[in-house]
Scaffold this active site. Structure first.
Site, PDB file in Angstrom:
ATOM      1  N   ASP A  45       0.807  -1.223   0.000  1.00  0.00           N
ATOM      2  CA  ASP A  45       0.000   0.000   0.000  1.00  0.00           C
ATOM      3  C   ASP A  45       0.836   1.266   0.000  1.00  0.00           C
ATOM      4  O   ASP A  45       0.322   2.350  -0.247  1.00  0.00           O
ATOM      5  CB  ASP A  45      -0.812   0.045   1.307  1.00  0.00           C
ATOM      6  CG  ASP A  45      -2.088  -0.723   1.210  1.00  0.00           C
ATOM      7  OD1 ASP A  45      -2.763  -0.601   0.196  1.00  0.00           O
ATOM      8  OD2 ASP A  45      -2.398  -1.453   2.168  1.00  0.00           O
TER       9      ASP A  45
HETATM   10  C1  BGC Z   1       0.561   1.282   5.885  1.00  0.00           C
HETATM   11  C2  BGC Z   1      -0.314   2.414   6.285  1.00  0.00           C
HETATM   12  C3  BGC Z   1      -1.366   2.533   5.231  1.00  0.00           C
HETATM   13  C4  BGC Z   1      -2.136   1.243   5.176  1.00  0.00           C
HETATM   14  C5  BGC Z   1      -3.203   1.292   4.142  1.00  0.00           C
HETATM   15  C6  BGC Z   1      -0.276   0.045   5.932  1.00  0.00           C
HETATM   16  O1  BGC Z   1       0.464  -1.086   5.796  1.00  0.00           O
HETATM   17  O2  BGC Z   1       1.711   1.213   6.669  1.00  0.00           O
HETATM   18  O3  BGC Z   1       0.392   3.577   6.466  1.00  0.00           O
HETATM   19  O4  BGC Z   1      -2.200   3.616   5.454  1.00  0.00           O
HETATM   20  O5  BGC Z   1      -1.290   0.135   4.985  1.00  0.00           O
HETATM   21  O6  BGC Z   1      -3.960   0.161   4.084  1.00  0.00           O
HETATM   22  C1  NOJ Z   2      -1.923  -3.485   5.261  1.00  0.00           C
HETATM   23  C2  NOJ Z   2      -3.041  -3.678   4.323  1.00  0.00           C
HETATM   24  O1  NOJ Z   2      -4.203  -4.038   5.009  1.00  0.00           O
HETATM   25  C3  NOJ Z   2      -2.728  -4.719   3.291  1.00  0.00           C
HETATM   26  O2  NOJ Z   2      -3.749  -4.805   2.369  1.00  0.00           O
HETATM   27  C4  NOJ Z   2      -1.421  -4.368   2.638  1.00  0.00           C
HETATM   28  O3  NOJ Z   2      -1.164  -5.283   1.644  1.00  0.00           O
HETATM   29  C5  NOJ Z   2      -0.315  -4.250   3.631  1.00  0.00           C
HETATM   30  N1  NOJ Z   2      -0.689  -3.252   4.568  1.00  0.00           N
HETATM   31  C6  NOJ Z   2       1.023  -3.915   3.012  1.00  0.00           C
HETATM   32  O4  NOJ Z   2       1.132  -2.578   2.698  1.00  0.00           O
END
Ligand code: BGC
Ligand code: NOJ
Length: 816
Positions: A501
């Protein structure tokens, strides 16, 4: 200095806080001051509670944001403050203490918290008086039941008072924390039977048709519903004025902060014990049945619910039913091996965590506030991979709910709200890996159940009535979404981000007030392509091809195969860096995850997915990539996401480089993606390597509970990586795709029992030290007992073995 800290934390503190009791499927915490609150989940389809090892946490109905029942303050000091608390006030000394240690923190002579499957049992004892509280949510019940057992183990009579306590949340957990000018005026309660039942009815007078209650099953000697009268303006939960004074105020809340507390006078003779029951429940009334009399709520449904738990026998029976349900769920896949840690993960904790993540997605934990994210499109599809064998019907419904939030072009909302099942407009779409996961989830469901009829379900786009097409059509547009969004190298365009993400290649954000996920996504002119999606597309695309073949859609299968072949070529030509797969191309077409980069030279996701997809196998690309992973990404605590971590913010990379080195997506050990490498290793036949990676992050192998900090019985999303200040510290436990992925890894690829369209494939890839194991696997209506013998210390079977599905019980033994 860094090393020094780490060294101190090893040695005698290891396993100091608790241990596994596998016979009862419990983790037993023996020291209340754990390095972080260690929590458990209680609940079923609708009513949920989070409970820490000191009874902190909260309850909600269906949606942690809109239907919060009890109040919880995240970011508190101390951290886990507020919950369902019991206080004991000794008659003789006036001393007060709590069975869960908190909130009073009066030293206990004995403390134990047993987190089990859907229940938690906390016991505290002081000076020969013992108080045990069993917390659970009975099946199909909108309530948390608390059974308190009090025992006098001394040879003198003991007189004391028992106080219960919860604090109500004014339903919407977000406005509850914000809008005090209103909130402090709205609170309303009713009290019944001299205080034994306390009703919370805030806003029931207007647009709500639900209320909550907290009931004691027998008469009480006092009660409170006004927080200030009970606790006092200047005290905390640890020292409520009413408890200190030994006198409930029988207060009625008008606005301010409504709470519920019962008080009972108890006298126990030497050796005597007593059991008391409390019920924290939730009720909905139809509009026309809201009132019993003007201003008086209709309590019929509450009475019915309370009367179900009127006796200790009824409570014990409900608890036995809960345990029986878990016995059933955990009987579907069981392993017996010579390694008790392996058995513990497979038979108990990994499966339990899969169920919890399936229910909660990423919504409510001690790291997710319950008000932020709804159900993720990719998250929920992955979660069901680890859950589908348990209750396939629920997975089926979930697939349809998820698919209903898709757009006609195959894209989709990144998240949807569980209460409304509508796509979340705040986050929107544009995460280009999302559509592929729908194919994966659906195929996993069909392989588990053989139920192809799901493909014929009429499913709308964006929940718009009249837009329905078959689910199969949704899978087709999902597949096409990748092929219709290719970049200059014929690789998938990344969009806002892919699985990572935080790899936001089109966002160029300079404004700290905007979210990387929702700010501008410059698709115009972008050359940003993802090798992770490329690998995912080839791997999942092959499943789509097989599915089309199952349905005799030969043309569609051929079409898909051609696209997959083209993608493989694109990866080999433009996605190979010499010793590993590249990670991505940026907006301008520059390489990411290449030896040419100064930092972020290698990333884990593309190594995982491209090796799972076996791209470039003739050139031994998978083996070479995974060797590079071992050399550059691996560490004592697991494999980091990228290396070297970014030392500064790179505007063209987005959120990933916003994290300090070694944390989260910037060089953290992101447990979720370690399994992809492990599966890749099993496909290379390297059982020893796969096992080493697997055991580095599996909770049952945690050696240092203090360093790890979060619960030692479940996976955390991430651990601090090798470039962090304190490598190995975990964060974001419980709600993570890690659970499902490790489940797939260990059961299907290491132990090697894979459900397929018309049977099971047995294809183990194990460490040479594992000489024998037996898997019991229910599969549809059949039961298989599969024994794998490995007398010669091999790592893989020469050939996978196929066992066709039929309903008879099958005993199979294979020798590697
Ligand atoms: C990130 C967050 C982000 C989120 C979104 C996480 O793994 O570290 O900062 O907002 O994913 O789903
Ligand atoms: C948390 C999110 O829920 C997931 O969908 C994503 O793949 C991971 N963060 C890695 O960014």
């Amino acid at each position: 200095m860094k090393m020094g800290v780490k060294e101190d934390m090893k040695t005698e503190e290891i396993r100091q806080y608790g241990f596994f009791d596998d016979a009862h499927r419990e983790f037993v915490i023996t020291e209340p001051a754990t390095p972080f609150p260690w929590i458990n989940y209680l609940g079923n389809e609708d009513f949920f509670s989070l409970i820490s090892n000191t009874a902190g946490g909260y309850s909600f109905y269906k949606d942690g944001k809109f239907r919060r029942i009890t109040r919880y303050r995240y970011n508190n000091v101390p951290m886990d403050n507020g919950g369902r608390y019991f206080y004991i006030r000794e008659q003789e000394t006036g001393e007060i203490w709590s069975p869960g240690w908190k909130p009073c923190k009066t030293p206990l002579d004995r403390y134990e918290c047993r987190h089990g499957m859907g229940y938690t049992r906390i016991t505290g004892a002081r000076k020969g008086l013992e108080a045990e509280v069993l917390f659970f949510v009975p099946l199909h019940t909108w309530a948390e039941v608390q059974k308190v057992t009090l025992r006098n183990t001394t040879d003198k009579p003991r007189r004391f008072q028992l106080y219960s306590f919860v604090e109500w949340c004014l339903w919407n957990a977000q406005t509850d924390m914000e809008n005090f000018q209103r909130n402090l005026n709205t609170g309303e309660v009713e009290v019944e039977n001299g205080g034994s039942v306390i009703y919370h009815k805030t806003e029931y007078r207007e647009r709500r048709n639900h209320y909550a209650f907290y009931a004691a099953e027998s008469a009480v000697d006092g009660f409170d519903t006004d927080r200030e009268r009970f606790i006092g303006m200047y005290n905390g939960f640890e020292a409520p004025e009413a408890v200190l004074a030994g006198k409930s105020r029988n207060s009625i809340a008008h606005g301010w902060s409504p709470v519920a507390s019962h008080m009972k006078e108890v006298e126990l003779q030497p050796g005597e014990s007593r059991e008391l029951v409390f019920v924290l429940g939730y009720v909905e009334n139809p509009e026309e049945e809201k009132w019993e009399a003007p201003g008086i709520i209709n309590k019929e449904r509450a009475h019915a619910l309370i009367s179900r738990f009127a006796t200790v026998e009824a409570v014990d029976k409900a608890f036995a039913e809960l345990r029986a349900m878990w016995d059933g769920l955990l009987n579907i896949y069981k392993v017996k091996s010579s390694d008790e840690r392996l058995d513990r993960m497979v038979n108990i904790w990994n499966q339990y965590q899969c169920m919890i993540t399936f229910c909660f997605s990423r919504s409510a934990s001690f790291f997710e506030s319950g008000i932020g994210r709804g159900m993720g499109f990719r998250d929920s599809n992955q979660d069901l991979l680890g859950f589908v064998h348990q209750i396939p019907q629920r997975a089926r419904q979930r697939i349809i709910d998820i698919a209903s939030t898709q757009f006609p072009d195959g894209g989709c909302y990144h998240q949807y709200q569980p209460l409304t099942k509508r796509g979340n407009n705040d986050i929107g779409g544009g995460f280009n890996d999302d559509p592929m996961w729908l194919i994966y989830g659906t195929v996993a469901y069909i392989k588990e159940t053989g139920d192809f009829s799901i493909l014929d379900e009429a499913v709308p786009f964006d929940n718009v009535a009249g837009s329905e097409v078959s689910l199969m059509e949704h899978l087709c547009v999902s597949f096409n979404h990748v092929t219709e969004n290719l970049g200059p190298h014929g690789l998938p365009l990344i969009g806002r981000a892919d699985w990572n993400d935080c790899l936001n290649l089109n966002c160029f954000s300079t404004d700290p007030n905007e979210s990387f996920q929702t700010t501008e996504n410059r698709t115009e002119g972008s050359k940003a392509e993802s090798l992770m999606i490329a690998g995912l597309f080839v791997y999942v695309g092959q499943m789509y091809v097989e599915l089309c073949q199952q349905l005799d859609k030969t043309e569609e299968a051929d079409r898909a195969r051609n696209s997959i072949d083209a993608m493989k070529e694109a990866v080999k030509t433009y996605g190979w860096d010499g010793d590993w797969y590249l990670r991505a191309y940026d907006f301008f077409g520059g390489k990411i995850g290449s030896h040419e980069n100064e930092e972020g030279k290698i990333f884990i996701e593309s190594q995982g997915w491209c090796s799972m997809a076996r791209i470039g196998e003739d050139e031994r690309m998978p083996e070479r990539a995974l060797d590079s992973v071992k050399q550059l990404l691996d560490s004592e605590h697991g494999m980091v996401l990228n290396y070297p971590a970014y030392t500064r913010y790179h505007i063209e990379l987005g959120e990933q480089s916003s994290y300090p080195m070694g944390y989260k997506e910037n060089g953290g050990i992101f447990c979720h993606n370690n399994p992809w490498v492990i599966i890749g290793e099993t496909l290379c036949g390297r059982g020893n390597d796969a096992w080493e990676h697997y055991t580095k992050i599996a909770p049952a192998w945690i050696r240092d509970q203090k360093l790890h900090r979060t619960e030692p019985y479940v996976y955390a999303q991430c651990l601090a990586g090798k470039e962090a200040a304190l490598p190995g510290e975990a964060k974001n436990s419980w709600l993570t795709g890690t659970a499902a992925w490790n489940w797939i890894t260990v059961t299907q690829h290491i132990l090697g029992i894979q459900p397929t369209w018309d049977g099971l494939i047995i294809n183990p890839c194990i460490p040479s030290t594992l000489k024998e194991y037996t898997v019991f696997r229910k599969f549809r209506d059949a039961e298989y007992t599969i024994t794998v013998l490995n007398p010669d210390g091999k790592q893989k079977a020469d050939e996978p073995i196929f066992i066709p599905y039929n309903t008879e019980r099958k005993q199979i033994t294979i020798t590697l």
